[in-house]
Design an enzyme around this catalytic site. Sequence first.
Site, short mmCIF file in Angstrom:
data_model
loop_
_atom_site.label_atom_id
_atom_site.label_comp_id
_atom_site.label_asym_id
_atom_site.label_seq_id
_atom_site.Cartn_x
_atom_site.Cartn_y
_atom_site.Cartn_z
N PHE A 1 20.63 -9.60 -11.99
CA PHE A 1 21.43 -10.76 -11.58
C PHE A 1 22.79 -10.41 -10.96
O PHE A 1 23.50 -11.28 -10.48
CB PHE A 1 21.65 -11.73 -12.76
N HIS B 1 14.16 -20.08 -16.13
CA HIS B 1 14.87 -19.14 -15.26
C HIS B 1 16.00 -19.89 -14.52
O HIS B 1 15.85 -21.07 -14.20
CB HIS B 1 13.88 -18.54 -14.26
N ASP C 1 12.80 -8.10 -10.74
CA ASP C 1 13.03 -6.90 -9.94
C ASP C 1 14.33 -7.06 -9.18
O ASP C 1 14.90 -8.15 -9.13
CB ASP C 1 11.85 -6.58 -9.02
N TYR D 1 17.42 -7.46 -6.43
CA TYR D 1 17.59 -8.18 -5.17
C TYR D 1 17.13 -7.27 -4.03
O TYR D 1 17.34 -6.06 -4.06
CB TYR D 1 19.05 -8.56 -4.98
#
Length: 228
Positions: A77, A187, A64, A66
């Site tokens: 990202f 991740h 989801d 930031y």
Amino acid sequence: MAEISNDWLEAVQAEFRKPYYKQLYMFIRKEYSEHVVYPPSGDIFNALHLTPLSKVKVVILGQDPYHEPHQAHGLCFSVLPEQEELPPSLVNIYRELHDDIGCKRPNNGCLNYWAEQGVLLLNTVLTVRAHQANSHKGKGWEYFTDAILEAVNRQDRPIVYMLWGSQAQSKIPMLTNPRHLILKAPHPSPLSAYRGFFGCRHFSRCNEFLRENNVTPIDWQIPDIPKP
């Protein structure tokens, strides 16, 4: 929410008529009216606006947005150009880029340059309440972004999926096109980057696959932004 006007519209317009989307729309409207929500409502579909379906070469899947001020702008990202302190996951992505293909760390965290080349930077959930990670999880966005992934899966051309972490990799069963390449790694967050994200070489492996299939590779070097 900003309207989708490019070739994604045909791919996802059936979703707008489904009961879940009507409930999602009402939920999102209420959230934006009563709380601080990221990204700004006009940026929710930026990943689709910047990367038309017909131009997708690579899919990077996030979770989801930031949830702190001046960060999210609709690309996973990525942060707004003026954001000087980069999120730790993006710092680690830049480190792997340097180690893999020699990209220098730019002076910003805005990934629009990738999106404009055909890198679909898609979060599975497209909105979040300020300071509350995963606050919009399970409200319906997952159905919508699955429809996006299904549309990409139908494309009869070479496409690379860079799936980082278990949540992104949970989508693998729906990615059935034999012409596509699936790359998996932990991740890039500080909690898991040292367990195999560093050294995964996804960026060079992606470009190698694209070249082998006569597709122009991605220029992964994010350009510096002139500072006043």
